[in-house]
Design an enzyme around this catalytic site. Structure first.
Site, mmCIF file in Angstrom:
data_model
loop_
_atom_site.group_PDB
_atom_site.id
_atom_site.type_symbol
_atom_site.label_atom_id
_atom_site.label_comp_id
_atom_site.label_asym_id
_atom_site.label_seq_id
_atom_site.Cartn_x
_atom_site.Cartn_y
_atom_site.Cartn_z
ATOM 1 N N GLU A 1 -11.031 0.503 -4.009
ATOM 2 C CA GLU A 1 -10.430 1.021 -2.779
ATOM 3 C C GLU A 1 -9.156 1.773 -3.158
ATOM 4 O O GLU A 1 -8.910 2.069 -4.318
ATOM 5 C CB GLU A 1 -10.111 -0.126 -1.801
ATOM 6 C CG GLU A 1 -9.150 -1.162 -2.356
ATOM 7 C CD GLU A 1 -8.960 -2.357 -1.437
ATOM 8 O OE1 GLU A 1 -9.770 -2.543 -0.518
ATOM 9 O OE2 GLU A 1 -7.988 -3.109 -1.650
ATOM 10 N N ASP B 1 0.822 -1.220 0.000
ATOM 11 C CA ASP B 1 0.000 0.000 0.000
ATOM 12 C C ASP B 1 0.852 1.265 0.000
ATOM 13 O O ASP B 1 0.497 2.272 0.620
ATOM 14 C CB ASP B 1 -0.946 0.019 1.214
ATOM 15 C CG ASP B 1 -1.798 -1.227 1.333
ATOM 16 O OD1 ASP B 1 -2.129 -1.803 0.286
ATOM 17 O OD2 ASP B 1 -2.125 -1.625 2.466
#
Length: 468
Positions: free
Chosen positions: A211, A18
């Site tokens: 997302e 991420d």
């Protein structure tokens, strides 16, 4: 050998997915989640960060732990700390926005903020963003933050968790953005939608919002970056305002190169695919896209990677391929020893699969792993469980002076390793494992792939290889 860097660019024992890269001063910092090797869920470790000089992306430095779950209000140190982002606020301080998830109800999900005087932390708790009335529409997940001219913009959302959080799929619109007051936690006005989720906007062409919201500004345009419902890819849209609307512009990177070279989906992807999250950063005159790969047979042990990406005269980015040389600034040297783990192609005979949240392994599926438990030193990653038909690929090397390849393997394999410059190309060398672990190869090009294809019985683990 000169100093080189590979993908993943952090040490092999670090499971940081991420990745959100940000330039602060003369260094680029990468903030991300922190997976636990062999963990049972996403993002189980506390936050850390690494940084590098903007002039040398081969020189990453561990800055230490910057924020701990036990310091989050109402969190006993358990649960997951999902993908964070960091900004420098109008007051000059640094703020980390994060999403703790100690339970499986919307009431227990938040976006919270901690603050520091340094981009390297440590951070101290600051407060909770007041999103309660919009939780069912924009789930508090994967926050991103952008600051411009004293204005603070918060981005967040997910199209995944409604089955377990007690909300309805019909309520989920997509990603959300709202302006925050100078206190960094109070919304100003109502949120707007950044990108719609599946089937709600045909112009997205099957790349609806899932997302991983992220925001960047290049020139006078705003680039909204996100992970699509396909899971394995980062997409982007461009707008004239940080709150949108954003026009869908394409795929930046797929962790299986889906969309390139005729690859249509996870089965024929260059690697075992899974979720991804990252962003673009402009560093010392070049653009780079950060994303992550998957290891250990599931998507709970992910590692950050990066590639240089190129903007055209219209401000658009074309999809970039995965490589082993990533931030190296060019192909790797054709002389020297390399760990097998830096592969950018890993395929089993019959095709790959998409890693989901359920751990499992097909009997002849190769995977990247390590010995022992999760740790912060002494990495020893390798590729395990290589059977007949497995392909392991690396891009790129300068093979003009390379005359021989030797492999370091463990196991009971009885067969041949075919060496190729392209995945489907002719052999440039063959190692007969019954006769030894090395073989001469034909001279290659300045920018060549290097692929090993196993043909035979038994299985083996691939530790490293040496180019001579």
């Amino acid at each position: 050998m000169k100093k080189q860097i590979f993908n993943p660019y952090l040490p092999s024992y670090e499971y940081v997915p991420d990745g959100e890269p940000h330039v602060f001063g003369d260094r680029v910092y990468v903030y991300g989640s922190h997976d636990r090797f062999a963990g049972g869920n996403f993002c189980q470790n506390d936050y850390i960060t690494y940084s590098a000089p903007v002039t040398d992306l081969k020189d990453w430095r561990f800055e230490g732990y910057i924020w701990w779950k036990k310091l989050d209000p109402g969190n006993s140190g358990h649960g997951s700390f999902y993908a964070p982002d960091v900004c420098q606020g109008p007051d000059g301080k640094y703020y980390i926005f994060y999403a703790p998830a100690p339970g499986l109800t919307l009431k227990s999900w938040y976006i919270r903020v901690a603050v520091s005087d340094s981009p390297a932390g440590p951070f101290a708790y600051h407060g909770e963003v007041k999103l309660d009335k919009w939780k069912k529409t924009y789930i508090p997940f994967d926050p991103a933050v952008y600051v411009e001219d004293g204005h603070i913009y918060l981005y967040w959302g997910s199209a995944l968790f409604y089955p377990v959080l007690g909300t309805s799929k019909k309520h989920i619109i997509g990603g959300g953005v709202v302006e925050l007051d100078k206190d960094m936690i109070t919304p100003i006005g109502e949120p707007k939608t950044t990108m719609l989720s599946k089937d709600k906007d045909p112009s997205l062409g099957g790349h609806g919002f899932f997302e991983a919201s992220s925001m960047r500004k290049f020139g006078d345009k705003y680039y909204f970056i996100y992970s699509s419902l396909n899971g394995h890819e980062l997409c982007y849209g461009i707008g004239d305002n940080p709150m949108g609307p954003f026009e869908y512009c394409g795929v930046l990177v797929s962790n299986g190169d889906v969309g390139l070279r005729g690859i249509k989906g996870p089965k024929d992807a260059c690697d075992f695919t899974g979720n991804t999250h990252g962003s673009i950063e402009y560093i010392n005159g070049k653009y780079y896209v950060f994303y992550h790969r998957h290891t250990n047979r599931h998507d709970f042990a992910r590692q950050d990677c990066a590639e240089e990406i190129f903007m055209d005269e219209n401000g658009r980015f074309a999809q970039v391929e995965r490589t082993s040389c990533g931030l190296n600034g060019g192909p790797l040297e054709g002389i020297g020893e390399y760990e097998a783990r830096i592969a950018c192609c890993l395929k089993k005979k019959g095709g790959n699969r998409f890693y989901g949240v359920t751990r499992g392994i097909a009997g002849k599926e190769p995977f990247i792993t390590q010995t022992g438990k999760d740790r912060e030193d002494n990495g020893d990653q390798y590729i395990a469980n290589i059977h007949d038909g497995t392909t392991i690929g690396y891009k790129y090397f300068d093979l003009r002076e390379t005359k021989e390849v030797a492999v370091n393997i463990k196991g009971n394999a009885k067969g041949k390793l075919h060496i190729k410059a392209t995945e489907d190309g002719e052999d440039i060398g063959v190692i007969d494992l019954a006769a030894g672990n090395s073989a001469p190869i034909a001279a290659g090009s300045e920018k060549s792939g290097l692929y090993f294809v196993y043909e035979g019985k038994g299985k083996f683990d691939f530790i490293s290889f040496e180019l001579k």
